[in-house]
Design a protein around this motif. Structure first.
Motif, PDB file in Angstrom:
ATOM      1  N   VAL A 179       0.812   2.433  10.254  1.00 16.55           N
ATOM      2  CA  VAL A 179       0.959   1.051  10.707  1.00 16.55           C
ATOM      3  C   VAL A 179      -0.270   0.627  11.508  1.00 16.55           C
ATOM      4  O   VAL A 179      -0.830  -0.449  11.282  1.00 16.55           O
ATOM      5  N   ALA A 180      -0.722   1.476  12.438  1.00 17.18           N
ATOM      6  CA  ALA A 180      -1.903   1.132  13.242  1.00 17.18           C
ATOM      7  C   ALA A 180      -3.144   1.003  12.359  1.00 17.18           C
ATOM      8  O   ALA A 180      -3.958   0.090  12.552  1.00 17.18           O
ATOM      9  N   LEU A 181      -3.288   1.896  11.392  1.00 13.41           N
ATOM     10  CA  LEU A 181      -4.444   1.843  10.496  1.00 13.41           C
ATOM     11  C   LEU A 181      -4.484   0.528   9.728  1.00 13.41           C
ATOM     12  O   LEU A 181      -5.509  -0.151   9.685  1.00 13.41           O
ATOM     13  N   VAL A 182      -3.362   0.134   9.157  1.00  6.38           N
ATOM     14  CA  VAL A 182      -3.316  -1.097   8.360  1.00  6.38           C
ATOM     15  C   VAL A 182      -3.478  -2.330   9.246  1.00  6.38           C
ATOM     16  O   VAL A 182      -4.322  -3.195   8.968  1.00  6.38           O
ATOM     17  N   LEU A 183      -2.698  -2.431  10.317  1.00  3.68           N
ATOM     18  CA  LEU A 183      -2.758  -3.625  11.165  1.00  3.68           C
ATOM     19  C   LEU A 183      -4.115  -3.788  11.833  1.00  3.68           C
ATOM     20  O   LEU A 183      -4.694  -4.878  11.831  1.00  3.68           O
ATOM     21  N   ASN A 184      -4.632  -2.716  12.412  1.00  4.30           N
ATOM     22  CA  ASN A 184      -5.906  -2.818  13.122  1.00  4.30           C
ATOM     23  C   ASN A 184      -7.081  -2.978  12.164  1.00  4.30           C
ATOM     24  O   ASN A 184      -8.068  -3.622  12.501  1.00  4.30           O
TER      25      ASN A 184
ATOM     26  N   ASP B 153       9.134  14.174  15.101  1.00  2.00           N
ATOM     27  CA  ASP B 153       7.829  13.890  15.703  1.00  2.00           C
ATOM     28  C   ASP B 153       6.741  13.716  14.646  1.00  2.00           C
ATOM     29  O   ASP B 153       5.860  12.860  14.774  1.00  2.00           O
ATOM     30  N   LYS B 154       6.797  14.481  13.568  1.00  2.00           N
ATOM     31  CA  LYS B 154       5.806  14.338  12.492  1.00  2.00           C
ATOM     32  C   LYS B 154       5.987  13.024  11.743  1.00  2.00           C
ATOM     33  O   LYS B 154       5.017  12.323  11.449  1.00  2.00           O
ATOM     34  N   VAL B 155       7.227  12.689  11.427  1.00  2.00           N
ATOM     35  CA  VAL B 155       7.512  11.445  10.710  1.00  2.00           C
ATOM     36  C   VAL B 155       7.118  10.252  11.572  1.00  2.00           C
ATOM     37  O   VAL B 155       6.442   9.326  11.106  1.00  2.00           O
ATOM     38  N   ASN B 156       7.497  10.272  12.831  1.00  2.00           N
ATOM     39  CA  ASN B 156       7.179   9.192  13.754  1.00  2.00           C
ATOM     40  C   ASN B 156       5.672   9.002  13.874  1.00  2.00           C
ATOM     41  O   ASN B 156       5.171   7.873  13.800  1.00  2.00           O
ATOM     42  N   ALA B 157       4.933  10.095  14.050  1.00  2.00           N
ATOM     43  CA  ALA B 157       3.477  10.007  14.199  1.00  2.00           C
ATOM     44  C   ALA B 157       2.837   9.463  12.930  1.00  2.00           C
ATOM     45  O   ALA B 157       1.912   8.638  13.001  1.00  2.00           O
ATOM     46  N   TRP B 158       3.305   9.899  11.770  1.00  2.00           N
ATOM     47  CA  TRP B 158       2.714   9.437  10.510  1.00  2.00           C
ATOM     48  C   TRP B 158       2.945   7.939  10.318  1.00  2.00           C
ATOM     49  O   TRP B 158       2.037   7.203   9.931  1.00  2.00           O
ATOM     50  N   ILE B 159       4.149   7.474  10.602  1.00  2.00           N
ATOM     51  CA  ILE B 159       4.446   6.047  10.468  1.00  2.00           C
ATOM     52  C   ILE B 159       3.600   5.241  11.441  1.00  2.00           C
ATOM     53  O   ILE B 159       3.007   4.225  11.070  1.00  2.00           O
ATOM     54  N   ARG B 160       3.526   5.681  12.697  1.00  2.00           N
ATOM     55  CA  ARG B 160       2.706   4.974  13.686  1.00  2.00           C
ATOM     56  C   ARG B 160       1.237   4.943  13.264  1.00  2.00           C
ATOM     57  O   ARG B 160       0.552   3.937  13.429  1.00  2.00           O
ATOM     58  N   PHE B 161       0.732   6.067  12.722  1.00  2.00           N
ATOM     59  CA  PHE B 161      -0.659   6.129  12.278  1.00  2.00           C
ATOM     60  C   PHE B 161      -0.906   5.124  11.152  1.00  2.00           C
ATOM     61  O   PHE B 161      -1.863   4.348  11.195  1.00  2.00           O
TER      62      PHE B 161
ATOM     63  N   HIS C 190     -10.445   5.979  18.488  1.00  2.00           N
ATOM     64  CA  HIS C 190     -10.939   5.107  19.545  1.00  2.00           C
ATOM     65  C   HIS C 190     -11.127   3.666  19.065  1.00  2.00           C
ATOM     66  O   HIS C 190     -10.755   2.719  19.760  1.00  2.00           O
ATOM     67  N   HIS C 191     -11.687   3.489  17.883  1.00  2.00           N
ATOM     68  CA  HIS C 191     -12.049   2.151  17.421  1.00  2.00           C
ATOM     69  C   HIS C 191     -11.047   1.502  16.472  1.00  2.00           C
ATOM     70  O   HIS C 191     -11.064   0.283  16.317  1.00  2.00           O
ATOM     71  N   VAL C 192     -10.216   2.284  15.806  1.00  2.00           N
ATOM     72  CA  VAL C 192      -9.304   1.702  14.814  1.00  2.00           C
ATOM     73  C   VAL C 192      -7.842   1.905  15.203  1.00  2.00           C
ATOM     74  O   VAL C 192      -7.092   0.936  15.334  1.00  2.00           O
ATOM     75  N   ILE C 193      -7.420   3.124  15.394  1.00  2.00           N
ATOM     76  CA  ILE C 193      -6.006   3.402  15.672  1.00  2.00           C
ATOM     77  C   ILE C 193      -5.618   2.922  17.067  1.00  2.00           C
ATOM     78  O   ILE C 193      -4.572   2.330  17.264  1.00  2.00           O
ATOM     79  N   LYS C 194      -6.458   3.212  18.065  1.00  2.00           N
ATOM     80  CA  LYS C 194      -6.288   2.727  19.433  1.00  2.00           C
ATOM     81  C   LYS C 194      -4.969   3.177  20.055  1.00  2.00           C
ATOM     82  O   LYS C 194      -4.268   2.399  20.697  1.00  2.00           O
ATOM     83  N   ASP C 195      -4.627   4.433  19.871  1.00  2.00           N
ATOM     84  CA  ASP C 195      -3.393   4.994  20.427  1.00  2.00           C
ATOM     85  C   ASP C 195      -3.706   6.413  20.898  1.00  2.00           C
ATOM     86  O   ASP C 195      -3.754   7.341  20.102  1.00  2.00           O
ATOM     87  N   ARG C 196      -3.932   6.562  22.203  1.00  2.00           N
ATOM     88  CA  ARG C 196      -4.331   7.858  22.759  1.00  2.00           C
ATOM     89  C   ARG C 196      -3.244   8.924  22.584  1.00  2.00           C
ATOM     90  O   ARG C 196      -3.544  10.070  22.277  1.00  2.00           O
ATOM     91  N   ALA C 197      -1.981   8.541  22.750  1.00  2.00           N
ATOM     92  CA  ALA C 197      -0.885   9.512  22.585  1.00  2.00           C
ATOM     93  C   ALA C 197      -0.824  10.008  21.139  1.00  2.00           C
ATOM     94  O   ALA C 197      -0.595  11.193  20.890  1.00  2.00           O
ATOM     95  N   LEU C 198      -1.053   9.127  20.207  1.00  2.00           N
ATOM     96  CA  LEU C 198      -1.051   9.511  18.794  1.00  2.00           C
ATOM     97  C   LEU C 198      -2.244  10.417  18.489  1.00  2.00           C
ATOM     98  O   LEU C 198      -2.109  11.410  17.781  1.00  2.00           O
TER      99      LEU C 198
ATOM    100  N   LEU D  10       0.893  -1.162   0.000  1.00  2.00           N
ATOM    101  CA  LEU D  10       0.000   0.000   0.000  1.00  2.00           C
ATOM    102  C   LEU D  10       0.921   1.199   0.000  1.00  2.00           C
ATOM    103  O   LEU D  10       1.948   1.175   0.666  1.00  2.00           O
ATOM    104  N   LYS D  11       0.560   2.249  -0.693  1.00  2.00           N
ATOM    105  CA  LYS D  11       1.388   3.458  -0.661  1.00  2.00           C
ATOM    106  C   LYS D  11       0.537   4.617  -0.184  1.00  2.00           C
ATOM    107  O   LYS D  11      -0.475   4.939  -0.780  1.00  2.00           O
ATOM    108  N   PHE D  12       0.976   5.206   0.920  1.00  2.00           N
ATOM    109  CA  PHE D  12       0.322   6.387   1.467  1.00  2.00           C
ATOM    110  C   PHE D  12       1.090   7.603   0.972  1.00  2.00           C
ATOM    111  O   PHE D  12       2.284   7.714   1.209  1.00  2.00           O
ATOM    112  N   ARG D  13       0.409   8.527   0.303  1.00  2.00           N
ATOM    113  CA  ARG D  13       1.069   9.691  -0.270  1.00  2.00           C
ATOM    114  C   ARG D  13       0.507  11.002   0.266  1.00  2.00           C
ATOM    115  O   ARG D  13       0.605  12.023  -0.383  1.00  2.00           O
ATOM    116  N   GLN D  14      -0.104  10.979   1.415  1.00  2.00           N
ATOM    117  CA  GLN D  14      -0.796  12.160   1.895  1.00  2.00           C
ATOM    118  C   GLN D  14       0.097  13.124   2.657  1.00  2.00           C
ATOM    119  O   GLN D  14      -0.114  14.319   2.627  1.00  2.00           O
ATOM    120  N   HIS D  15       1.068  12.623   3.367  1.00  2.00           N
ATOM    121  CA  HIS D  15       1.856  13.496   4.243  1.00  2.00           C
ATOM    122  C   HIS D  15       2.795  14.396   3.447  1.00  2.00           C
ATOM    123  O   HIS D  15       3.382  13.985   2.456  1.00  2.00           O
TER     124      HIS D  15
END
Length: 159
Positions: free
Chosen positions: A75-80, A65-73, A106-114, A53-58
């Motif tokens: 990964v969580a979106l795809v895995l969850n 901090d921006k790169v880290n958050a985008w990667i975590r988002f 709340h229902h998909v990403i499940k990462d409050r810090a993110l 999958l290729k995400f081209r939005q960012h």
């Protein structure tokens, strides 16, 4: 195979996505005429070229901090999304954007810090702290109420 084109309304696009029942239909809805250069490129999954999958939005950035958050988002979106059943509460796109964002985290990403990172980033952009180049829309860039949210003030956090 019919794609919802560039001139479609968001309602038409959302309906097309909601009615996609297989990967090819989803790719056709996301990547008009097989074009790979959209925010989410699913073409490699359909052609078998490579299982990606290729995400081209960012936007481009060197801020960790921006790169880290985008990667975590992403990964969580795809895995969850692959692991969890689709939340029924997100079936309607008639909810306000703020509520849709909360439901997504709340229902998909499940990462409050993110979630808090992205809410803080939205506040920064809405306050124009990042300048016009980081505004979410042309209206925000010119100091007017946001076209996306319709507001120019900070949002309330929910726990």
């Amino acid at each position: 195979r019919r794609s919802v084109g560039v001139r479609s309304t968001n309602k038409e696009r959302h309906a097309r996505l909601a009615h996609s029942r297989n990967l090819q239909a989803l790719a056709d809805a996301m990547n008009v005429n097989g074009d790979r250069y959209y925010k989410l490129n699913l073409q490699n999954l359909c052609t078998g070229r490579q299982p990606t999958l290729k995400f081209r939005q960012h936007s481009a950035t060197v801020q960790y901090d921006k790169v880290n958050a985008w990667i975590r988002f992403c990964v969580a979106l795809v895995l969850n999304s692959a692991r969890l059943a689709p939340p029924s509460c997100m079936a309607s796109s008639n909810k306000p954007l703020d509520e849709q964002l909360e439901l997504l985290f709340h229902h998909v990403i499940k990462d409050r810090a993110l979630r808090d990172f992205y809410l803080d980033r939205q506040d920064q952009v809405m306050e124009h702290g990042g300048g016009a180049e980081e505004a979410c829309c042309a209206s925000c860039a010119h100091g007017n109420p946001c076209r996306t949210t319709g507001r120019a003030r900070k949002r309330q956090r929910t726990s």
